[in-house]
Motif scaffolding. Structure first.
Motif, short mmCIF file in Angstrom:
data_model
loop_
_atom_site.label_atom_id
_atom_site.label_comp_id
_atom_site.label_asym_id
_atom_site.label_seq_id
_atom_site.Cartn_x
_atom_site.Cartn_y
_atom_site.Cartn_z
N VAL A 187 34.80 45.06 38.23
CA VAL A 187 34.59 45.51 36.84
C VAL A 187 35.39 44.58 35.83
O VAL A 187 34.79 44.12 34.68
CB VAL A 187 34.99 46.86 36.55
N VAL A 188 36.66 44.29 36.32
CA VAL A 188 37.34 43.40 35.42
C VAL A 188 36.60 41.89 35.29
O VAL A 188 36.40 41.32 34.17
CB VAL A 188 38.85 42.96 35.87
N ARG A 189 36.01 41.27 36.34
CA ARG A 189 35.04 40.43 36.34
C ARG A 189 33.94 40.30 35.60
O ARG A 189 33.75 39.55 34.84
CB ARG A 189 34.65 39.94 37.69
N LEU A 212 35.62 36.12 34.09
CA LEU A 212 36.50 35.25 34.90
C LEU A 212 35.82 35.19 36.17
O LEU A 212 35.17 36.00 36.65
CB LEU A 212 37.95 36.06 34.89
N SER A 213 36.62 34.14 36.99
CA SER A 213 36.19 34.00 38.63
C SER A 213 36.84 35.31 39.39
O SER A 213 37.44 36.04 38.83
CB SER A 213 36.83 32.58 39.08
N SER A 234 39.97 37.36 38.44
CA SER A 234 39.94 38.91 38.06
C SER A 234 40.68 39.49 39.03
O SER A 234 41.58 40.40 38.79
CB SER A 234 38.54 39.35 38.34
N LYS A 235 40.94 39.03 40.42
CA LYS A 235 41.84 39.64 41.28
C LYS A 235 43.27 39.42 40.98
O LYS A 235 44.05 40.52 41.08
CB LYS A 235 41.73 38.99 42.85
#
Length: 120
Positions: free
Chosen positions: A61-63, A68-69, A73-74
């Motif tokens: 979801v963040v990605r 972002l890659s 994101s991680k």
């Protein structure tokens, strides 16, 4: 020359989306399941995969929200609290918060203060 800021009546106050907790970590669940049930590591991982709110779901979801890659994101999801989106309209912030909460993360929407609010 100092910067001057003007807040127009038609302007939406910008918001930030802050990730406060990325959810359940699968290996923590695996360790608890192994301790309580004495199952093998493989069986414990299979059971833990069924738990909602896993970190990788939050990373996806963040990605999607940031563009972002996967690696970035991680990293961002692991560094909580973290500002995921900054200076977005309230509708976008609300949608992002609900998307993060939908995968088991804790997130909140914060209104940005006006520039120079500390200066008096």
């Amino acid at each position: 020359m100092a910067d001057e800021y003007f807040l127009l009546v038609c302007d939406d106050v910008p918001h930030d989306v802050v990730l406060t907790d990325s959810g359940v970590r699968v290996m923590d669940v695996v360790q608890v399941v192994r301790r309580l049930t004495e199952l093998s590591l493989w069986h414990s991982k299979v059971l833990a995969a069924q738990v909602p709110g896993r970190v990788m779901d939050v990373v996806q979801v963040v990605r999607r929200l940031t563009g972002l890659s996967l690696w970035h994101s991680k990293v961002l999801a692991a560094q909580v609290p973290a500002v995921i989106l900054a200076g977005v309209p309230q509708e976008d912030a609300t949608a992002a918060v609900s998307a993060l909460r939908g995968v088991g993360a804790r997130a909140e929407e914060r209104e940005q203060p006006e520039p120079g609010f500390l200066e008096h």
